[in-house]
Design a protein around this motif. Structure first.
Motif, PDB file in Angstrom:
ATOM      1  N   ILE A 174      62.356  53.535  40.819  1.00  0.00           N
ATOM      2  CA  ILE A 174      61.630  53.006  39.815  1.00  0.00           C
ATOM      3  C   ILE A 174      60.295  53.837  39.645  1.00  0.00           C
ATOM      4  O   ILE A 174      59.153  54.142  39.022  1.00  0.00           O
ATOM      5  CB  ILE A 174      61.306  51.863  39.445  1.00  0.00           C
ATOM      6  CG1 ILE A 174      62.484  51.036  39.546  1.00  0.00           C
ATOM      7  CG2 ILE A 174      60.268  51.140  39.246  1.00  0.00           C
ATOM      8  CD1 ILE A 174      63.171  50.940  37.851  1.00  0.00           C
ATOM      9  N   LYS A 175      59.860  54.229  41.268  1.00  0.00           N
ATOM     10  CA  LYS A 175      58.265  54.478  41.916  1.00  0.00           C
ATOM     11  C   LYS A 175      57.853  55.697  40.622  1.00  0.00           C
ATOM     12  O   LYS A 175      59.102  56.833  40.639  1.00  0.00           O
ATOM     13  CB  LYS A 175      58.701  54.956  43.431  1.00  0.00           C
ATOM     14  CG  LYS A 175      58.962  54.119  43.855  1.00  0.00           C
ATOM     15  CD  LYS A 175      58.638  54.575  45.931  1.00  0.00           C
ATOM     16  CE  LYS A 175      58.754  53.457  46.353  1.00  0.00           C
ATOM     17  NZ  LYS A 175      59.086  52.048  45.963  1.00  0.00           N
ATOM     18  N   GLY A 176      57.001  55.513  40.632  1.00  0.00           N
ATOM     19  CA  GLY A 176      56.556  56.905  39.476  1.00  0.00           C
ATOM     20  C   GLY A 176      56.494  56.271  38.085  1.00  0.00           C
ATOM     21  O   GLY A 176      55.559  57.264  37.620  1.00  0.00           O
ATOM     22  N   LEU A 177      57.473  55.807  37.353  1.00  0.00           N
ATOM     23  CA  LEU A 177      58.100  55.724  36.116  1.00  0.00           C
ATOM     24  C   LEU A 177      57.216  54.821  35.637  1.00  0.00           C
ATOM     25  O   LEU A 177      56.684  53.457  35.648  1.00  0.00           O
ATOM     26  CB  LEU A 177      59.336  55.062  36.364  1.00  0.00           C
ATOM     27  CG  LEU A 177      60.954  55.228  35.337  1.00  0.00           C
ATOM     28  CD1 LEU A 177      60.676  56.788  35.414  1.00  0.00           C
ATOM     29  CD2 LEU A 177      61.422  54.376  34.819  1.00  0.00           C
ATOM     30  N   ARG A 178      56.523  55.747  34.615  1.00  0.00           N
ATOM     31  CA  ARG A 178      55.977  55.043  33.629  1.00  0.00           C
ATOM     32  C   ARG A 178      56.851  54.184  31.800  1.00  0.00           C
ATOM     33  O   ARG A 178      57.471  55.386  31.578  1.00  0.00           O
ATOM     34  CB  ARG A 178      55.065  56.095  32.712  1.00  0.00           C
ATOM     35  CG  ARG A 178      54.076  56.580  33.373  1.00  0.00           C
ATOM     36  CD  ARG A 178      53.304  57.503  33.238  1.00  0.00           C
ATOM     37  NE  ARG A 178      53.984  58.406  32.996  1.00  0.00           N
ATOM     38  CZ  ARG A 178      54.763  59.953  32.314  1.00  0.00           C
ATOM     39  NH1 ARG A 178      52.955  60.440  31.899  1.00  0.00           N
ATOM     40  NH2 ARG A 178      55.044  60.528  31.843  1.00  0.00           N
ATOM     41  N   MET A 179      56.394  53.654  32.238  1.00  0.00           N
ATOM     42  CA  MET A 179      57.768  52.494  31.614  1.00  0.00           C
ATOM     43  C   MET A 179      56.897  51.477  30.377  1.00  0.00           C
ATOM     44  O   MET A 179      56.722  50.365  30.890  1.00  0.00           O
ATOM     45  CB  MET A 179      58.448  51.771  32.609  1.00  0.00           C
ATOM     46  CG  MET A 179      60.017  50.613  31.435  1.00  0.00           C
ATOM     47  SD  MET A 179      61.410  50.322  32.187  1.00  0.00           S
ATOM     48  CE  MET A 179      62.224  49.430  31.009  1.00  0.00           C
ATOM     49  N   GLY A 194      56.419  51.658  39.758  1.00  0.00           N
ATOM     50  CA  GLY A 194      56.058  52.118  38.601  1.00  0.00           C
ATOM     51  C   GLY A 194      55.101  52.168  38.041  1.00  0.00           C
ATOM     52  O   GLY A 194      54.164  51.164  38.540  1.00  0.00           O
ATOM     53  N   ILE A 195      54.514  52.650  36.748  1.00  0.00           N
ATOM     54  CA  ILE A 195      53.106  52.020  35.872  1.00  0.00           C
ATOM     55  C   ILE A 195      53.677  51.513  34.781  1.00  0.00           C
ATOM     56  O   ILE A 195      54.863  51.929  33.949  1.00  0.00           O
ATOM     57  CB  ILE A 195      52.737  53.664  35.601  1.00  0.00           C
ATOM     58  CG1 ILE A 195      52.787  54.007  37.038  1.00  0.00           C
ATOM     59  CG2 ILE A 195      51.421  52.958  34.832  1.00  0.00           C
ATOM     60  CD1 ILE A 195      52.973  55.715  37.631  1.00  0.00           C
ATOM     61  N   ALA A 196      53.524  50.205  34.615  1.00  0.00           N
ATOM     62  CA  ALA A 196      53.767  49.454  33.422  1.00  0.00           C
ATOM     63  C   ALA A 196      53.462  49.432  32.092  1.00  0.00           C
ATOM     64  O   ALA A 196      52.163  49.412  32.458  1.00  0.00           O
ATOM     65  CB  ALA A 196      54.655  47.456  33.516  1.00  0.00           C
ATOM     66  N   VAL A 197      53.564  49.817  31.003  1.00  0.00           N
ATOM     67  CA  VAL A 197      53.279  49.994  29.483  1.00  0.00           C
ATOM     68  C   VAL A 197      53.152  49.389  28.931  1.00  0.00           C
ATOM     69  O   VAL A 197      53.830  48.727  28.276  1.00  0.00           O
ATOM     70  CB  VAL A 197      52.533  51.410  29.781  1.00  0.00           C
ATOM     71  CG1 VAL A 197      52.068  51.743  28.077  1.00  0.00           C
ATOM     72  CG2 VAL A 197      53.023  52.432  30.410  1.00  0.00           C
TER      73      VAL A 197
END
Lengths: 362, 362
Positions: A174-179, A194-197
């Motif tokens: 999940i780390k670094g995942l732009r989701m 992660g990075i939630a968008v």
């Protein structure tokens, strides 16, 4: 021959109308006022499930009121952008809106509780909490300062974890995942590294295709096939830990609502309840055929999130919900109400729904 | 100032009324006809869940119609006995009835399919099949010869196996057991060597107390506590294999229905949908607290039916459903429709609802 009592009340209207309220025992007062309202939505016009729910609501209200309340439904971006629905209805640009409460966490963090909480209530439990567990009263209290009256008006059922182009083997992935994932699920993804968008549905395909995001959660097979995500992502993960039973919301501008006679208010209430279940019925009937198409025709790989990833997401979820509960007095009351409701509903569902699924599959 | 178009149509009534139908684009026709209808039910008056569903339906219709359609609700035995509801509405003694289709298998064996089939659809799936899977059309076709129009108007969710005074350790323990359980579940009990009896809810306590029956299935904790079955039975078994998602029915006399203007028809339809979910919401919110009372205050022993008993009941159920499907052309079509629907809904629920329950309880 039956006697007919007829009272016709005609009112001169200047902005707000002052309408007749017929009581159950009084002779019938024929309501003659016509209303033409606008409904803005966070969904593409006529979008399966979500958008159709809004359209069907409008149709039901028009039919039940014999055309006295007509509602014109606008898709996202037609009158206002998806994420301006809340403000537009709050300010009276439109009288009604259809969307999901977790898009409005910028207004109040607790709003997310009225869509879904990770590892929280499923659709059956959510509707029960809202309508027989005190949820609706809390929701109305929360939205009151925004001049809005909320109703539950649809549910997608358990969603999917979402679409990925890399396998999720451990929480490290999940780390670094732009989701793209909104609401509390997004907060969990962010805390997991992660990075939630938050992006509206209609913009998701392009965002994923152009690399703005690496992964996305939208709804489930019926909707996801319609958007064509199988063309830009390889793996389709379950279970839907972040949105187990997300409620859709109908919001109504309070000033506009108060101009309505009691029968039209009752019509709105029942139309919302009817649509609340009808949207879920539509998803339940359509999800599997779409899933079969995704897997068998488009070669999508269906995958289950590993247990240890689920456990870690659960741990983070509980932490975040606790923090929001401590953020304000009302958030605390809402979180307590959901938690208590879930405890008892889950206990009964363990010997009813869960035990039955198990018995049926033996 | 908004222009108000007003057309008042007054009709002379002699038996049937010929009412105005306003189209969406035409000026509004104020409907002035009043209707006072009777609803007979198979439930005790104001009984939790079941009876309240009927009352709430009537209240919603009256509020939405501004009193133009008033429905007086009768409990079982007040106007006609519970099991004469079908005939009473068919013949027009009452315009409406609220009950469950499996009480009418004497009229048509296939009627049972519209309440529940053993190991069949749960509440979410049942509503979806009825409203988005072709179920309602088949139901209306089946009831047409009886001059009735059916609607789904409530669901209890997964019920319990029921109340026993002896333990069920193997299928042998069913042999000779006189058990109250209606519909297809009753047929299964009979074929397993028991004696299935259909008795209306209000007569169950006495029947069990006086030894007319040895065991009974009614609904679930919320209702069963209200009837006090814990005073006359020791063991409370799950899972609810015989009624996983039983739909309650609203039936309307076709001639009476056809006298209604379109807006009142639309009001009835939405009120039924609203109540369809609201009854389930009520059970979901109330079952567990009743179960806790039964177990902790009244010392009821909660027991799970052994797996091999469940498997044998499943085998017999499939056999009986197949026989009914071969009984008539329409029964065959209904059974095929449910079977196809269940196959796909269960496949998706395996990765959604079921997988989610599992993830949540980790």
């Amino acid at each position: 021959m039956r006697a007919i009592f007829l009272i016709i009340s005609i009112f001169l209207i200047s902005g707000c109308s002052d309408v007749d309220e017929s009581s159950a025992s009084a002779p019938i007062a024929a309501q003659t006022e016509n209303y033409e309202w606008k409904m803005v939505t966070t969904w593409p016009k006529n979008y399966p499930g979500l958008g159709l729910g809004a359209e069907n609501f409008a149709k039901k209200v028009e039919a039940m009121s014999a055309g006295r309340l007509k509602i014109k439904v606008f898709g996202a971006g037609q009158l206002v952008p998806a994420f301006e629905v809340f403000d537009a209805v709050s300010q009276g640009t439109a009288e009604m809106g259809h969307g999901a409460a977790y898009y409005w966490t910028g207004k109040s963090k607790a709003a997310a509780f009225f869509t879904a909480i990770p590892f929280g209530l499923n659709a059956q439990e959510m509707s029960s909490w809202i309508h027989h567990g005190g949820g609706l009263e809390l929701w109305r209290e929360l939205y009151d300062e925004f001049n809005l009256i909320p109703f539950s008006a649809g549910n997608t059922g358990v969603q999917m974890t979402g679409w990925f182009n890399k396998e999720i083997k451990s929480i490290e992935d999940i780390k670094g995942l732009r989701m793209r994932t909104p609401g509390l699920g997004g907060d969990v993804i962010t805390r997991a590294g992660g990075i939630a968008v938050t992006i509206s549905g209609g913009e998701l395909y392009t965002a994923m295709q152009t690399g703005v995001i690496d992964a996305l959660e939208w709804v489930g097979p019926y909707n996801d096939l319609a958007f064509g995500f199988h063309q830009i992502a390889k793996y389709y993960y379950y279970p839907g830990w972040s949105e187990p039973g997300p409620a859709l919301e109908l919001i109504i501008n309070k000033d506009a609502y108060q101009t309505l006679p009691d029968d039209l208010k009752a019509i709105i209430e029942s139309a919302a309840r009817a649509v609340n279940q009808d949207v879920l019925d539509e998803y339940t009937a359509r999800n599997n055929e779409a899933l079969v198409t995704l897997v068998e025709e488009h070669g999508v790989e269906l995958k289950k999130l590993p247990d240890d990833v689920v456990k870690e997401l659960r741990r983070i979820s509980d932490e975040i919900i606790q923090e929001i509960a401590e953020d304000s007095e009302i958030a605390g009351r809402i979180a307590s109400s959901i938690k208590a409701f879930q405890k008892q509903a889950a206990a009964y569902h363990a010997i009813s729904e869960e035990a039955y699924y198990e018995a049926r599959s033996q």
